[in-house]
Design a protein around this motif. Structure first.
Motif, PDB file in Angstrom:
ATOM      1  N   ILE A 175       0.817  -1.136   0.135  1.00 37.77           N
ATOM      2  CA  ILE A 175      -0.156   0.013   0.057  1.00 37.77           C
ATOM      3  C   ILE A 175       0.939   1.226  -0.135  1.00 37.77           C
ATOM      4  CG2 ILE A 175      -1.614   1.320   1.210  1.00 37.77           C
ATOM      5  CD1 ILE A 175      -2.557  -1.343   2.728  1.00 37.77           C
ATOM      6  N   SER A 176       0.867   2.005  -0.789  1.00 41.52           N
ATOM      7  CA  SER A 176       1.522   3.108  -1.090  1.00 41.52           C
ATOM      8  C   SER A 176       1.272   4.266  -0.210  1.00 41.52           C
ATOM      9  CB  SER A 176       1.663   3.815  -2.651  1.00 41.52           C
ATOM     10  OG  SER A 176       2.530   4.751  -2.647  1.00 41.52           O
ATOM     11  N   GLY A 177       1.793   5.000   0.407  1.00 40.19           N
ATOM     12  CA  GLY A 177       1.554   6.376   0.749  1.00 40.19           C
ATOM     13  C   GLY A 177       2.474   7.419   0.566  1.00 40.19           C
ATOM     14  N   PRO A 178       2.187   8.873   0.883  1.00 41.76           N
ATOM     15  CA  PRO A 178       3.087   9.966   0.461  1.00 41.76           C
ATOM     16  C   PRO A 178       4.694   9.823   0.471  1.00 41.76           C
ATOM     17  CG  PRO A 178       1.132  10.533   1.840  1.00 41.76           C
ATOM     18  CD  PRO A 178       1.237   9.238   2.034  1.00 41.76           C
ATOM     19  N   ASP A 179       4.987   9.315   1.535  1.00 44.06           N
ATOM     20  CA  ASP A 179       6.551   9.020   1.540  1.00 44.06           C
ATOM     21  C   ASP A 179       6.743   7.587   2.207  1.00 44.06           C
ATOM     22  OD1 ASP A 179       7.333  11.874   1.142  1.00 44.06           O
ATOM     23  OD2 ASP A 179       6.197  12.137   3.313  1.00 44.06           O
ATOM     24  N   ILE A 180       5.947   6.727   2.392  1.00 41.00           N
ATOM     25  CA  ILE A 180       6.228   5.459   2.726  1.00 41.00           C
ATOM     26  C   ILE A 180       5.316   4.304   1.869  1.00 41.00           C
ATOM     27  CG2 ILE A 180       6.959   6.342   5.110  1.00 41.00           C
ATOM     28  CD1 ILE A 180       4.277   5.059   6.391  1.00 41.00           C
ATOM     29  N   PHE A 181       5.673   3.112   2.214  1.00 40.94           N
ATOM     30  CA  PHE A 181       4.995   1.960   1.840  1.00 40.94           C
ATOM     31  C   PHE A 181       4.596   1.260   3.089  1.00 40.94           C
ATOM     32  CE2 PHE A 181       8.929   0.543   0.818  1.00 40.94           C
ATOM     33  CZ  PHE A 181       9.104  -0.768   1.317  1.00 40.94           C
ATOM     34  N   THR A 182       3.427   0.592   2.869  1.00 45.23           N
ATOM     35  CA  THR A 182       3.300  -0.654   3.931  1.00 45.23           C
ATOM     36  C   THR A 182       2.945  -1.710   3.476  1.00 45.23           C
ATOM     37  OG1 THR A 182       1.908   1.240   5.390  1.00 45.23           O
ATOM     38  CG2 THR A 182       1.538  -1.237   5.903  1.00 45.23           C
ATOM     39  N   CYS A 183       3.578  -2.837   3.938  1.00 43.15           N
ATOM     40  CA  CYS A 183       3.331  -4.250   3.424  1.00 43.15           C
ATOM     41  C   CYS A 183       2.682  -5.042   4.393  1.00 43.15           C
ATOM     42  CB  CYS A 183       4.884  -5.110   3.395  1.00 43.15           C
ATOM     43  SG  CYS A 183       5.813  -4.380   1.972  1.00 43.15           S
ATOM     44  N   THR A 184       1.572  -5.600   3.625  1.00 41.53           N
ATOM     45  CA  THR A 184       0.662  -6.702   4.642  1.00 41.53           C
ATOM     46  C   THR A 184       1.094  -7.752   4.039  1.00 41.53           C
ATOM     47  OG1 THR A 184      -1.257  -5.118   4.450  1.00 41.53           O
ATOM     48  CG2 THR A 184      -1.695  -7.218   4.871  1.00 41.53           C
ATOM     49  N   CYS A 185       1.613  -8.649   5.094  1.00 45.23           N
ATOM     50  CA  CYS A 185       2.469  -9.905   4.930  1.00 45.23           C
ATOM     51  C   CYS A 185       1.339 -10.911   4.652  1.00 45.23           C
ATOM     52  CB  CYS A 185       3.446 -10.242   5.850  1.00 45.23           C
ATOM     53  SG  CYS A 185       4.846  -8.828   5.965  1.00 45.23           S
ATOM     54  N   ASP A 186       1.942 -11.953   3.718  1.00 46.34           N
ATOM     55  CA  ASP A 186       0.869 -13.317   3.338  1.00 46.34           C
ATOM     56  C   ASP A 186       1.355 -14.080   4.849  1.00 46.34           C
ATOM     57  OD1 ASP A 186       0.188 -12.475   1.036  1.00 46.34           O
ATOM     58  OD2 ASP A 186       1.783 -13.452   0.118  1.00 46.34           O
ATOM     59  N   GLU A 187       0.455 -14.765   5.089  1.00 45.60           N
ATOM     60  CA  GLU A 187       0.595 -15.928   6.245  1.00 45.60           C
ATOM     61  C   GLU A 187       1.966 -16.558   6.028  1.00 45.60           C
ATOM     62  OE1 GLU A 187      -1.904 -19.402   8.680  1.00 45.60           O
ATOM     63  OE2 GLU A 187      -2.816 -18.250   6.742  1.00 45.60           O
ATOM     64  N   GLY A 188       2.867 -16.524   7.239  1.00 46.60           N
ATOM     65  CA  GLY A 188       3.925 -17.358   7.190  1.00 46.60           C
ATOM     66  C   GLY A 188       5.006 -16.384   6.981  1.00 46.60           C
ATOM     67  N   TYR A 189       4.773 -14.944   6.727  1.00 52.55           N
ATOM     68  CA  TYR A 189       5.897 -14.207   6.330  1.00 52.55           C
ATOM     69  C   TYR A 189       5.905 -12.917   7.245  1.00 52.55           C
ATOM     70  CZ  TYR A 189       7.108 -17.283   2.449  1.00 52.55           C
ATOM     71  OH  TYR A 189       7.190 -18.271   1.463  1.00 52.55           O
ATOM     72  N   GLU A 190       6.988 -12.179   7.441  1.00 55.51           N
ATOM     73  CA  GLU A 190       7.105 -11.322   8.460  1.00 55.51           C
ATOM     74  C   GLU A 190       8.241 -10.219   7.766  1.00 55.51           C
ATOM     75  OE1 GLU A 190       7.472 -12.241  12.397  1.00 55.51           O
ATOM     76  OE2 GLU A 190       9.642 -12.875  12.040  1.00 55.51           O
ATOM     77  N   GLY A 191       8.461  -9.121   8.466  1.00 59.27           N
ATOM     78  CA  GLY A 191       9.511  -8.248   8.032  1.00 59.27           C
ATOM     79  C   GLY A 191       9.125  -7.143   7.527  1.00 59.27           C
ATOM     80  N   GLY A 192       9.817  -6.094   7.108  1.00 58.46           N
ATOM     81  CA  GLY A 192       9.455  -4.697   6.605  1.00 58.46           C
ATOM     82  C   GLY A 192       8.843  -4.981   5.027  1.00 58.46           C
ATOM     83  N   THR A 193       9.700  -5.793   4.440  1.00 57.62           N
ATOM     84  CA  THR A 193       9.229  -6.070   3.046  1.00 57.62           C
ATOM     85  C   THR A 193       8.277  -7.511   2.764  1.00 57.62           C
ATOM     86  OG1 THR A 193      11.663  -6.891   2.488  1.00 57.62           O
ATOM     87  CG2 THR A 193      10.856  -4.511   2.068  1.00 57.62           C
ATOM     88  N   CYS A 194       8.164  -8.268   3.876  1.00 55.59           N
ATOM     89  CA  CYS A 194       7.577  -9.451   4.096  1.00 55.59           C
ATOM     90  C   CYS A 194       8.508 -10.610   3.535  1.00 55.59           C
ATOM     91  CB  CYS A 194       6.159  -9.537   3.227  1.00 55.59           C
ATOM     92  SG  CYS A 194       4.757  -8.511   4.015  1.00 55.59           S
ATOM     93  N   ASN A 195       9.876 -10.257   3.687  1.00 56.86           N
ATOM     94  CA  ASN A 195      10.675 -11.339   3.143  1.00 56.86           C
ATOM     95  C   ASN A 195      11.229 -12.249   3.819  1.00 56.86           C
ATOM     96  OD1 ASN A 195      12.068  -9.305   4.603  1.00 56.86           O
ATOM     97  ND2 ASN A 195      13.976  -9.557   3.426  1.00 56.86           N
ATOM     98  N   ILE A 196      10.819 -12.702   5.142  1.00 57.93           N
ATOM     99  CA  ILE A 196      11.355 -13.341   6.230  1.00 57.93           C
ATOM    100  C   ILE A 196      10.113 -14.413   6.341  1.00 57.93           C
ATOM    101  CG2 ILE A 196      12.103 -13.729   8.570  1.00 57.93           C
ATOM    102  CD1 ILE A 196      12.953 -10.648   8.611  1.00 57.93           C
ATOM    103  N   SER A 197      10.619 -15.811   6.338  1.00 54.68           N
ATOM    104  CA  SER A 197       9.746 -16.801   6.672  1.00 54.68           C
ATOM    105  C   SER A 197       9.613 -16.995   7.998  1.00 54.68           C
ATOM    106  CB  SER A 197      10.114 -18.053   5.815  1.00 54.68           C
ATOM    107  OG  SER A 197       9.146 -19.068   6.007  1.00 54.68           O
ATOM    108  N   ILE A 198       8.497 -16.943   8.538  1.00 56.57           N
ATOM    109  CA  ILE A 198       8.471 -17.161  10.151  1.00 56.57           C
ATOM    110  C   ILE A 198       8.914 -18.731  10.502  1.00 56.57           C
ATOM    111  CG2 ILE A 198       6.595 -17.265  11.836  1.00 56.57           C
ATOM    112  CD1 ILE A 198       5.057 -15.368  10.464  1.00 56.57           C
ATOM    113  N   GLY A 199       8.555 -19.564   9.643  1.00 52.58           N
ATOM    114  CA  GLY A 199       9.171 -20.946   9.650  1.00 52.58           C
ATOM    115  C   GLY A 199      10.289 -21.191   9.765  1.00 52.58           C
ATOM    116  N   THR A 200      11.374 -20.467   9.018  1.00 46.39           N
ATOM    117  CA  THR A 200      12.598 -20.619   9.042  1.00 46.39           C
ATOM    118  C   THR A 200      13.409 -19.885  10.222  1.00 46.39           C
ATOM    119  OG1 THR A 200      12.870 -18.735   7.577  1.00 46.39           O
ATOM    120  CG2 THR A 200      12.544 -20.777   6.603  1.00 46.39           C
ATOM    121  N   GLN A 201      12.810 -19.097  11.120  1.00 42.50           N
ATOM    122  CA  GLN A 201      13.452 -18.491  12.193  1.00 42.50           C
ATOM    123  C   GLN A 201      13.816 -19.583  13.305  1.00 42.50           C
ATOM    124  OE1 GLN A 201      11.531 -15.204  13.740  1.00 42.50           O
ATOM    125  NE2 GLN A 201      11.346 -14.152  11.841  1.00 42.50           N
TER     126      GLN A 201
END
Length: 201
Positions: A175-201
């Motif tokens: 979701i794009s904002g004026p100066d930032i973007f927001t990532c809504t992560c798919d199930e099983g992922y996290e991180g600022g860009t949803c690039n971290i698999s929760i199951g691999t931590q």
């Protein structure tokens, strides 16, 4: 679904995300009837209507911008061409104003090394608003004029930016904002860009 905000800082049109990912946000266009200048990454418009200085400021603000600021020769030439397309015989106000004894741009910036004053201008301390002269009169050079006098004018505004193009969210929705973007992560992922698999931590 976890929501993570990726705070970003824009610098010279580059988007840095946690210093790991470098993306170029997509410019989605200028306001209606504005023209884009790549040199400044900004949009400009010459208005043919007559306004006082305060009225012109309000008109530009309604477009999401300000009176145009010709800080260098390239920008100045672009603005001259724009205003001449509207009228070659009219004066056009731009975003330079005399504050006390100092000329400043409307964003508060000092008048730098570049100027394009007509001969013997500025010449009146009571004339506090800068304007372009007509083509036949000193060839569109700068003049100082009274702010209460109605003039045609030039505005500038930033183009709209879509921080989600290209999409920075690896496994999620952006979701794009004026100066930032927001990532809504798919199930099983996290991180600022949803690039971290929760199951691999």
């Amino acid at each position: 679904m976890a929501v993570w905000e990726a705070l970003v800082r824009c610098e010279r049109r580059w988007l840095w995300v946690f210093v790991l990912v470098c993306l170029t946000p997509t410019l989605t266009g200028c306001p209606d009837n504005y023209s884009y200048l790549a040199h400044t990454y900004r949009c400009y418009r010459a208005y043919g209507i007559l306004n006082t200085y305060d009225e012109a400021v309000a008109t530009c603000l309604a477009d999401g911008g300000s009176l145009a600021m010709p800080r260098d020769n390239t920008t100045n030439n672009f603005l001259v061409a724009l205003k001449n397309n509207v009228s070659t015989s009219s004066k056009f106000r731009f975003g330079l104003h005399r504050w006390n004894e100092t000329w400043k741009y409307v964003d508060g910036g000092e008048l730098g090394n570049f100027t394009d004053w007509a001969e013997n201008e500025p010449n009146d301390i009571n004339e506090r608003c800068a304007e372009y002269l007509p083509v036949f009169w000193y060839g569109s050079k700068w003049n100082d004029g009274y702010c209460s006098t109605q003039r045609r004018f030039l505005c500038e505004a930033e183009p709209a930016v879509n921080h989600c193009q290209p999409d920075p969210c690896v496994y999620g929705t952006c979701i794009s904002g004026p100066d930032i973007f927001t990532c809504t992560c798919d199930e099983g992922y996290e991180g600022g860009t949803c690039n971290i698999s929760i199951g691999t931590q």
